[in-house]
Write an enzyme that holds these catalytic residues in place. Structure first.
Site, PDB file in Angstrom:
ATOM      1  N   GLU A 128       0.639  -1.210   0.111  1.00 45.59           N
ATOM      2  CA  GLU A 128      -0.003   0.162   0.105  1.00 45.59           C
ATOM      3  C   GLU A 128       0.911   1.356  -0.004  1.00 45.59           C
ATOM      4  O   GLU A 128       1.987   1.353   0.350  1.00 45.59           O
ATOM      5  CB  GLU A 128      -0.941   0.010   1.333  1.00 45.59           C
ATOM      6  CG  GLU A 128      -1.891   1.189   1.580  1.00 45.59           C
ATOM      7  CD  GLU A 128      -2.713   1.341   0.492  1.00 45.59           C
ATOM      8  OE1 GLU A 128      -2.505   1.569  -0.909  1.00 45.59           O
ATOM      9  OE2 GLU A 128      -4.105   1.776   0.547  1.00 45.59           O
ATOM     10  N   ASP A 129       0.346   2.413  -0.514  1.00 45.99           N
ATOM     11  CA  ASP A 129       1.261   3.503  -0.760  1.00 45.99           C
ATOM     12  C   ASP A 129       1.105   4.184   0.598  1.00 45.99           C
ATOM     13  O   ASP A 129       2.385   4.627   1.145  1.00 45.99           O
ATOM     14  CB  ASP A 129       0.514   4.532  -1.653  1.00 45.99           C
ATOM     15  CG  ASP A 129      -0.921   4.727  -1.586  1.00 45.99           C
ATOM     16  OD1 ASP A 129      -1.629   4.138  -0.711  1.00 45.99           O
ATOM     17  OD2 ASP A 129      -1.720   5.544  -2.310  1.00 45.99           O
ATOM     18  N   ASP A 132      -3.202   5.724   6.522  1.00 42.56           N
ATOM     19  CA  ASP A 132      -3.701   7.076   7.165  1.00 42.56           C
ATOM     20  C   ASP A 132      -4.657   6.875   8.228  1.00 42.56           C
ATOM     21  O   ASP A 132      -3.951   6.644   9.186  1.00 42.56           O
ATOM     22  CB  ASP A 132      -4.166   7.823   5.777  1.00 42.56           C
ATOM     23  CG  ASP A 132      -4.639   9.407   6.189  1.00 42.56           C
ATOM     24  OD1 ASP A 132      -3.822  10.013   7.054  1.00 42.56           O
ATOM     25  OD2 ASP A 132      -5.561   9.768   5.737  1.00 42.56           O
ATOM     26  N   PHE A 181      -0.693  16.565   3.568  1.00 41.92           N
ATOM     27  CA  PHE A 181      -0.922  15.803   2.300  1.00 41.92           C
ATOM     28  C   PHE A 181      -0.003  15.653   1.502  1.00 41.92           C
ATOM     29  O   PHE A 181       0.528  16.774   0.917  1.00 41.92           O
ATOM     30  CB  PHE A 181      -2.284  16.453   1.897  1.00 41.92           C
ATOM     31  CG  PHE A 181      -3.163  15.581   0.913  1.00 41.92           C
ATOM     32  CD1 PHE A 181      -3.925  14.535   1.333  1.00 41.92           C
ATOM     33  CD2 PHE A 181      -3.014  15.684  -0.426  1.00 41.92           C
ATOM     34  CE1 PHE A 181      -4.552  13.647   0.257  1.00 41.92           C
ATOM     35  CE2 PHE A 181      -3.408  14.888  -1.316  1.00 41.92           C
ATOM     36  CZ  PHE A 181      -4.329  13.907  -0.768  1.00 41.92           C
TER      37      PHE A 181
HETATM   38  P1  IMP Z   1      -7.023   5.165   5.080  1.00 43.43           P
HETATM   39  O1  IMP Z   1      -8.015   4.447   4.813  1.00 43.43           O
HETATM   40  O2  IMP Z   1      -7.284   6.662   5.697  1.00 43.43           O
HETATM   41  O3  IMP Z   1      -5.781   4.703   5.778  1.00 43.43           O
HETATM   42  O4  IMP Z   1      -6.376   5.845   3.829  1.00 43.43           O
HETATM   43  C1  IMP Z   1      -5.500   5.243   2.909  1.00 43.43           C
HETATM   44  C2  IMP Z   1      -5.692   5.840   1.585  1.00 43.43           C
HETATM   45  O5  IMP Z   1      -6.095   7.395   1.552  1.00 43.43           O
HETATM   46  C3  IMP Z   1      -4.603   5.595   0.737  1.00 43.43           C
HETATM   47  O6  IMP Z   1      -4.337   4.676   0.071  1.00 43.43           O
HETATM   48  C4  IMP Z   1      -4.549   6.745  -0.088  1.00 43.43           C
HETATM   49  O7  IMP Z   1      -5.185   6.765  -1.350  1.00 43.43           O
HETATM   50  C5  IMP Z   1      -5.353   7.964   0.674  1.00 43.43           C
HETATM   51  N1  IMP Z   1      -4.491   8.722   1.212  1.00 43.43           N
HETATM   52  C6  IMP Z   1      -4.355   9.173   2.544  1.00 43.43           C
HETATM   53  N2  IMP Z   1      -3.479  10.114   2.810  1.00 43.43           N
HETATM   54  C7  IMP Z   1      -2.867  10.473   1.363  1.00 43.43           C
HETATM   55  C8  IMP Z   1      -1.990  11.632   1.173  1.00 43.43           C
HETATM   56  O8  IMP Z   1      -1.502  12.227   2.075  1.00 43.43           O
HETATM   57  N3  IMP Z   1      -1.717  11.588  -0.268  1.00 43.43           N
HETATM   58  C9  IMP Z   1      -2.571  11.028  -1.105  1.00 43.43           C
HETATM   59  N4  IMP Z   1      -3.661  10.073  -0.583  1.00 43.43           N
HETATM   60  C10 IMP Z   1      -3.627   9.704   0.515  1.00 43.43           C
HETATM   61 MG    MG Z   2      -4.233   4.164  -2.145  1.00 42.12          MG
END
Ligand code: IMP
Ligand code: MG
Length: 207
Positions: A128-129, A132, A181
């Protein structure tokens, strides 16, 4: 003759060529051009990807792994990571849609593309990238564990621990970053900037 000169100058200075490209990308695709601060350079990213590749290679010595990339953000990370893993490896991809704003997941995560590889008794590494709030990886972990893999690990290039809403951790993390971000190296804002070679902080954007 002209073509030969261009080819020669490009091959001599690949770094300056990509710097030039980055400024052109920023100026052409941003309505009002602002400088983007580089948070993690391509060299720092490459070092972290190499380190994670070594860890995975050691953890699964003598075995094979299935790398599952979360589309679309993890595709560049998976492509580079796979080349740092000295094991028998196969790839698959999974995609989710999460409801929320352009900048954050709101809560509900929905599967829009499943894996096609049988995962039962396989060593799975979910790639995963960024981690968050943790909602996406919590959903994907539950979904993939239902396939009964032999081992299940998570590799996240970036981790924003201060934003976590649900308790989930990655086994392999490239960098812990502050609550900013970021875009580039696969990460987007409204589908843009994925092709920036460095990871940059995007300021002054709508929630
Ligand atoms: P989570 O479900 O909130 O953990 O979010 C994960 C997804 O939110 C990641 O796979 C990204 O696609 C997106 N995301 C969260 N933070 C960022 C950021 O700083 N830049 C770009 N995409 C983000
Ligand atoms: Mg993503």
């Amino acid at each position: 003759m002209f073509g030969q000169n261009v080819a020669a100058s490009v091959s001599k200075s690949p770094a300056s060529r990509t710097r030039w490209k980055l400024s052109v990308v920023c100026e052409t695709i941003r309505p009002q051009s602002r400088a983007m601060e580089v948070l993690l350079s391509r060299d720092e990213i490459a070092d972290a990807v190499g380190r994670i590749g070594q860890q995975i290679s050691q953890d699964f010595t003598g075995e094979s792994v299935v790398l599952i990339g979360v589309l679309k953000g993890a595709c560049l990370f998976l492509a580079d990571l796979a080349r740092q893993i000295e094991l028998d490896a196969t790839f698959d991809f999974i995609a989710v849609r999460s409801y929320g704003t352009k900048k954050q997941t709101a809560g509900e995560v929905q599967l829009i593309k499943d894996v096609i590889t049988p995962l039962r008794d396989m060593n799975v590494v979910l790639v995963e990238d960024i981690l968050d709030t943790g909602l996406t990886l919590t959903f994907l972990r539950k979904h993939l564990l239902a396939h009964q893999p032999r081992a299940f690990k998570i590799a996240a290039l970036l981790d924003k621990p201060s934003r976590r809403m649900v308790p989930v951790q990655a086994d392999y993390v490239g960098f812990q970053i502050p609550d900013k971000f970021v875009v580039g190296y696969g990460l987007d804002y409204a589908e843009r900037y994925r092709n920036l070679p460095d990871i940059c902080v995007l300021q002054d954007v709508a929630e």
